[in-house]
Design an enzyme around this catalytic site. Structure first.
Site, PDB file in Angstrom:
ATOM      1  N   ARG A 175      -6.440 -11.490 108.498  1.00 43.26           N
ATOM      2  CA  ARG A 175      -8.299 -11.446 108.606  1.00 43.26           C
ATOM      3  C   ARG A 175      -8.792 -11.946 107.197  1.00 43.26           C
ATOM      4  NH1 ARG A 175      -7.701  -4.645 108.719  1.00 43.26           N
ATOM      5  NH2 ARG A 175      -6.328  -5.516 110.847  1.00 43.26           N
ATOM      6  N   SER A 212      -2.848  -7.752 107.522  1.00 41.15           N
ATOM      7  CA  SER A 212      -3.377  -8.881 108.806  1.00 41.15           C
ATOM      8  C   SER A 212      -3.609  -9.497 108.208  1.00 41.15           C
ATOM      9  CB  SER A 212      -4.272  -7.907 109.220  1.00 41.15           C
ATOM     10  OG  SER A 212      -5.223  -9.049 109.502  1.00 41.15           O
ATOM     11  N   ARG A 215       2.639  -1.601 113.784  1.00 39.98           N
ATOM     12  CA  ARG A 215       1.896  -1.551 112.535  1.00 39.98           C
ATOM     13  C   ARG A 215       1.683   0.492 112.629  1.00 39.98           C
ATOM     14  NH1 ARG A 215      -1.509  -6.391 111.051  1.00 39.98           N
ATOM     15  NH2 ARG A 215       0.665  -7.067 109.890  1.00 39.98           N
ATOM     16  N   ASP A 250      -3.410 -14.927 112.981  1.00 37.62           N
ATOM     17  CA  ASP A 250      -3.056 -13.610 113.514  1.00 37.62           C
ATOM     18  C   ASP A 250      -2.059 -13.403 112.963  1.00 37.62           C
ATOM     19  OD1 ASP A 250      -3.795 -11.093 115.138  1.00 37.62           O
ATOM     20  OD2 ASP A 250      -1.870 -11.683 114.623  1.00 37.62           O
ATOM     21  N   ASP A 258      -9.093 -10.557 122.576  1.00 43.14           N
ATOM     22  CA  ASP A 258      -7.781  -9.500 123.583  1.00 43.14           C
ATOM     23  C   ASP A 258      -8.387  -8.365 122.203  1.00 43.14           C
ATOM     24  OD1 ASP A 258      -7.390 -10.803 121.101  1.00 43.14           O
ATOM     25  OD2 ASP A 258      -5.322 -10.864 121.561  1.00 43.14           O
ATOM     26  N   HIS A 259      -9.217  -8.371 121.252  1.00 41.88           N
ATOM     27  CA  HIS A 259      -9.217  -7.094 119.893  1.00 41.88           C
ATOM     28  C   HIS A 259     -10.073  -6.587 120.402  1.00 41.88           C
ATOM     29  CE1 HIS A 259      -5.905  -9.806 117.759  1.00 41.88           C
ATOM     30  NE2 HIS A 259      -6.138  -8.299 117.002  1.00 41.88           N
TER      31      HIS A 259
HETATM   32  C1  MIC Z   1      -3.752  -7.090 113.498  1.00 43.62           C
HETATM   33  O1  MIC Z   1      -2.462  -6.800 113.831  1.00 43.62           O
HETATM   34  O2  MIC Z   1      -3.741  -6.662 112.074  1.00 43.62           O
HETATM   35  C2  MIC Z   1      -4.333  -8.104 113.487  1.00 43.62           C
HETATM   36  C3  MIC Z   1      -5.542  -7.062 113.815  1.00 43.62           C
HETATM   37  O3  MIC Z   1      -4.371  -8.734 114.943  1.00 43.62           O
HETATM   38  C4  MIC Z   1      -4.630  -8.107 112.598  1.00 43.62           C
HETATM   39  C5  MIC Z   1      -6.169  -9.852 112.836  1.00 43.62           C
HETATM   40  C6  MIC Z   1      -7.362  -9.257 112.758  1.00 43.62           C
HETATM   41  O4  MIC Z   1      -7.222  -8.718 111.814  1.00 43.62           O
HETATM   42  O5  MIC Z   1      -8.412  -9.726 113.274  1.00 43.62           O
HETATM   43  C7  MIC Z   1      -3.437  -9.636 111.634  1.00 43.62           C
HETATM   44  O6  MIC Z   1      -2.253  -9.022 112.048  1.00 43.62           O
HETATM   45  O7  MIC Z   1      -3.517 -10.424 111.875  1.00 43.62           O
HETATM   46 FE1  SF4 Z   2      -3.448  -7.013 118.665  1.00 47.68          FE
HETATM   47 FE2  SF4 Z   2      -2.402  -7.120 115.946  1.00 47.68          FE
HETATM   48 FE3  SF4 Z   2      -2.316  -5.363 117.955  1.00 47.68          FE
HETATM   49 FE4  SF4 Z   2      -1.310  -7.674 118.492  1.00 47.68          FE
HETATM   50  S1  SF4 Z   2      -0.313  -6.322 116.210  1.00 47.68           S
HETATM   51  S2  SF4 Z   2      -1.487  -6.065 120.151  1.00 47.68           S
HETATM   52  S3  SF4 Z   2      -2.583  -8.471 117.951  1.00 47.68           S
HETATM   53  S4  SF4 Z   2      -4.230  -5.911 117.735  1.00 47.68           S
END
Ligand code: MIC
Ligand code: SF4
Length: 755
Positions: free
Chosen positions: A645, A643, A448, A160, A95-96
């Site tokens: 990550r 995140s 976010r 995640d 999805d990302h």
């Molecule tokens: C995000 O919303 O920042 C992400 C991308 O979903 C991350 C995960 C990632 O960095 O791959 C998260 O929220 O954990």
């Molecule tokens: Fe994707 Fe993270 Fe955004 Fe949710 S908050 S849509 S998991 S990038």
């Protein structure tokens, strides 16, 4: 039938016995959170009561979910664990890595060809290790989990931070780094400090323009981005019961933004309705048999102050729609105060884009309520003043809203329908003109809004609000538009007042989908080959990190003293860098490039102490590494917020940073650092942050005595030869110290696998 129904039935089969035992040991009625925690102990039936916020406890989560951007590193690590199959049901979701540009169909084709190597890798690893694989275009991990896997009273982890979304179905779902997922997939215990509990009592009922999103926008405003750290937020009360299951998901989802370990709601009718609508009557049947164990004991909600560490009460009948931002999700402004607030702060009032979607707000209900606003505008002949984009949460939602005419409604306003994926929410948005870096405002229903997150432009002021408010603001084209009091001008000059949104919680004709995008793994994956090209720029097999040499670290250079907000987006940016998520060396070139250097106020410009020149952070760190010189990073409050990550921990580890010393950490990042064999330390005295100088050399004086509960002593030698002794606290327990000693937690698992 639900996926893994036998596993769910098994969880329920032992629930009563375990919870009853826990109640006896704790000696008082239990919250829902405690019931789920105590029924998922690694030891099985509880044998002792734990102290919240203090005891490290081993748990046995029921399942694991990973998304493509974190799964690469998680699975590269899992490949070292020496197992044939994931020990608990696990899924991977693509999805990302899908960029939003022209629209769903083309964008998906482009992603499938650009990221083919990565998708093929994830698909074959999943196939090999018994992992369910959700193809690109199937939807966003957390919507798919809610639609297919989440169940009341369950416990899951996911790589995640928004895994917490599944709290909408009464789970304890917790975001973790890939190394934690590897523990559970390898059949080992998963450790968590027994969380504190925050109760949120919802009285009254949402009405008019308010939506579930406003509950969490308000909670974020109250608790701030670190107020939930180390705690589970449990929602209850008549207001909770009157809300849809996906609305509850929205609230839990954004609990990540207050740093909460997770959030949850007790099992109720909204969950029954949702489970039935998503084809899981079997889960309802099973859950109903243990229903009293899937919510708190009655005494708890009757006298919540006696049972929660902190209690918040929100009257939904009085709640106003909120708009949070810019640059941080906890800066809340009620819609009636936006005009004054925006003018006072110089926020651009013109809204350029409205985006609806993300894992937070992409349910059927969200889409249908937002569409009801669009419908009104169309009927009155109002041309929207901002551009509009939506990304549905899953193929099932997209298919169903298309069938029900909701997409057609959006399209009447020229809305771009992007792929069922993260898209703009994670900087996967090829926004025209973003490179000009103009000051501008966008509104979205995501969670976010850190600087540069959506389009890479540091001057984009992103505001978070409900889908229905996004629709209203985008149509009016103004940030200070208040749909409750203001009118819009129709193309024929008539003044129009929008009516409050209406919509269906669930599709009246039921959900429908042609191809949900799921690929089941091979029964026996032992013959499946996983190939990683040695010349790939996107994937790289991992080399184990070196164990600790048993000596004090001496002569370390200060790499950067980060000032202010330093989220994982600042430490390891997403957007264009997502393409290197499976290649540790390549992605390390983004290490800390977004962090502000406290000494010159600039991002990605730090002093190379070997030459005196100001250079990019990764470049300076590579120079220290090449010279065999260790380094440390210093940071402010809530370092590593955002995140899950683990790249934000693996990159410094890979490039030779030894320790990160900050005022405070976000939970997942602190654990990620520990797991990767780094030293995650906090100033015993916060004011010592100010003693750290640009040309400092650091010596650890007593690392050789590293022990639980014992602070470490660091000597900061300044350029003029003077010294400061700084005491650093840490939260390592004995087994976490072993990770440090071994070089990483994975090194220990791999060693056990070989033994
Ligand atoms: C995000 O919303 O920042 C992400 C991308 O979903 C991350 C995960 C990632 O960095 O791959 C998260 O929220 O954990
Ligand atoms: Fe994707 Fe993270 Fe955004 Fe949710 S908050 S849509 S998991 S990038």
């Amino acid at each position: 039938m639900a996926f893994d129904i036998e596993m769910i039935q098994k969880v329920y089969a032992t629930m009563a016995e375990r919870v009853d035992k826990a109640r006896e040991l704790v000696g008082r009625p239990l919250t829902l959170s405690e019931k789920i925690l105590y029924s998922h102990l690694w030891e099985g039936t509880p044998s002792k009561a734990f102290t919240r916020g203090k005891d490290y406890v081993d748990f046995a989560p029921d399942r694991v979910a990973c998304q493509d951007a974190t799964a690469q590193m998680a699975l590269l690590q899992f490949m070292h664990a020496g197992k044939n199959k994931a020990a608990v049901p696990t899924t991977v979701h693509c999805d990302h890595l899908i960029q939003a540009k022209v629209g769903a169909k083309t964008d998906l084709q482009v992603a499938n060809s650009q990221s083919k190597e990565v998708f093929d890798f994830l698909s074959s690893v999943s196939n090999k290790y018994g992992i369910g694989f959700w193809k690109p275009g199937s939807g966003i991990i957390h919507q798919i989990v809610l639609e297919n896997y989440a169940f009341p009273g369950g416990m899951m982890i996911g790589t995640d931070s928004h895994t917490v979304n599944a709290g909408g179905l009464g789970m304890l779902a917790i975001g973790v780094g890939g190394a934690d997922a590897v523990d559970v997939m390898a059949g080992m215990a998963w450790e968590l400090k027994f969380p504190k509990l925050i109760g949120v009592k919802l009285t009254g009922k949402l009405n008019g323009w308010t939506a579930p999103k406003d509950v969490i926008l308000k909670v974020a405003d109250i608790l701030t981005v670190k107020g939930g750290t180390g705690a589970i937020v449990e929602y209850f009360g008549e207001g909770a019961e009157s809300m849809s299951c996906t609305g509850k998901g929205t609230i839990c989802n954004m609990g990540a933004e207050i740093g909460a370990t997770t959030s949850t709601f007790g099992y109720d009718d909204s969950m029954r309705r949702y489970l039935n609508a998503t084809g899981r009557a079997d889960v309802v049947l099973a859950a109903d048999k243990v229903a009293s164990y899937l919510t708190a004991d009655a005494e708890v909600y009757a006298n919540p102050a006696d049972y929660f560490d902190q209690l918040i009460e929100i009257n939904l009948s009085e709640l106003e729609p909120h708009i949070n931002g810019p640059f941080t999700p906890d800066r809340g402004t009620p819609v009636s105060q936006m005009k004054a607030e925006a003018e006072a702060n110089g926020w651009p009032l013109k809204v350029e884009w409205g985006l609806i979607g993300s894992c937070t707000n992409s349910s059927y209900e969200d889409m249908s309520r937002a569409a009801s606003i669009v419908e009104q505008a169309v009927a009155h002949g109002i041309t929207p003043k901002a551009e509009f984009g939506i990304n549905p949460g899953s193929e099932q939602i997209r298919y169903t809203i298309e069938r029900d005419g909701i997409i057609a409604t959006f399209e009447k306003m020229g809305t771009k329908v992007f792929t069922n994926a993260c898209g703009p929410c994670i900087g996967q948005w090829d926004r025209e003109g973003a490179d000009k870096q103009e000051k501008n405002t966008i509104v979205h229903s995501f969670n976010r809004n850190f600087s540069k997150r959506a389009d890479g432009n540091p001057n984009t002021h992103a505001f978070v609000t409900s889908p229905e408010m996004v629709a209203a603001l985008a149509i009016s084209g103004r940030l200070d538009f208040n749909p409750i009091t203001d009118t819009l001008l129709a193309d024929n000059g008539q003044e129009v007042k929008l009516l409050p949104p209406v919509g269906d919680e669930l599709p009246t004709k039921g959900f429908e989908v042609e191809d949900a995008g799921f690929q089941a793994p091979a029964e026996d994956g032992s013959g499946v080959q996983v190939l990683v090209s040695p010349t790939s720029e996107r994937l790289q097999l991992l080399d184990p990190f070196q164990p600790w040499d048993g000596k004090n670290i001496t002569g370390a250079k200060l790499l950067i003293k980060a000032f202010g907000k330093c989220t994982t987006d600042h430490i390891s940016m997403a957007g264009p860098w997502l393409r290197f998520r499976g290649h540790l060396d390549n992605i390390s070139n983004n290490m800390l490039i977004g962090a502000e250097n406290a000494f010159n106020g600039k991002a990605n410009s730090v002093k190379n102490q070997l030459t005196g020149a100001y250079e990019e952070v990764p470049k300076v760190q590579r120079a220290y590494k090449a010279a065999g010189i260790p380094s440390i990073v210093v940071g402010d409050h809530n370092y590593g917020e955002g995140s899950s990550r683990e790249h934000a921990a693996m990159e410094p580890r890979h490039l030779g940073v030894k320790a990160v010393l900050v005022k405070s950490f976000a939970r997942i990042h602190e654990t990620n650092l520990k797991k990767q064999g780094m030293l995650a330390l906090t100033f015993a005295n916060e004011a010592d942050y100010d003693k750290v100088q640009e040309n400092d050399t650091i010596n650890f004086l007593d690392l050789v005595d590293f022990a639980p509960g014992k602070p470490l002593t660091l000597e900061f030698v300044h350029a003029d030869g003077s010294k400061d002794i700084i005491i650093a606290n840490h939260t390592y327990n004995a087994s976490q110290i072993e990770w440090f000693v071994a070089g990483s937690a994975l090194n220990l698992i791999a060693a056990a696998g070989r033994a």
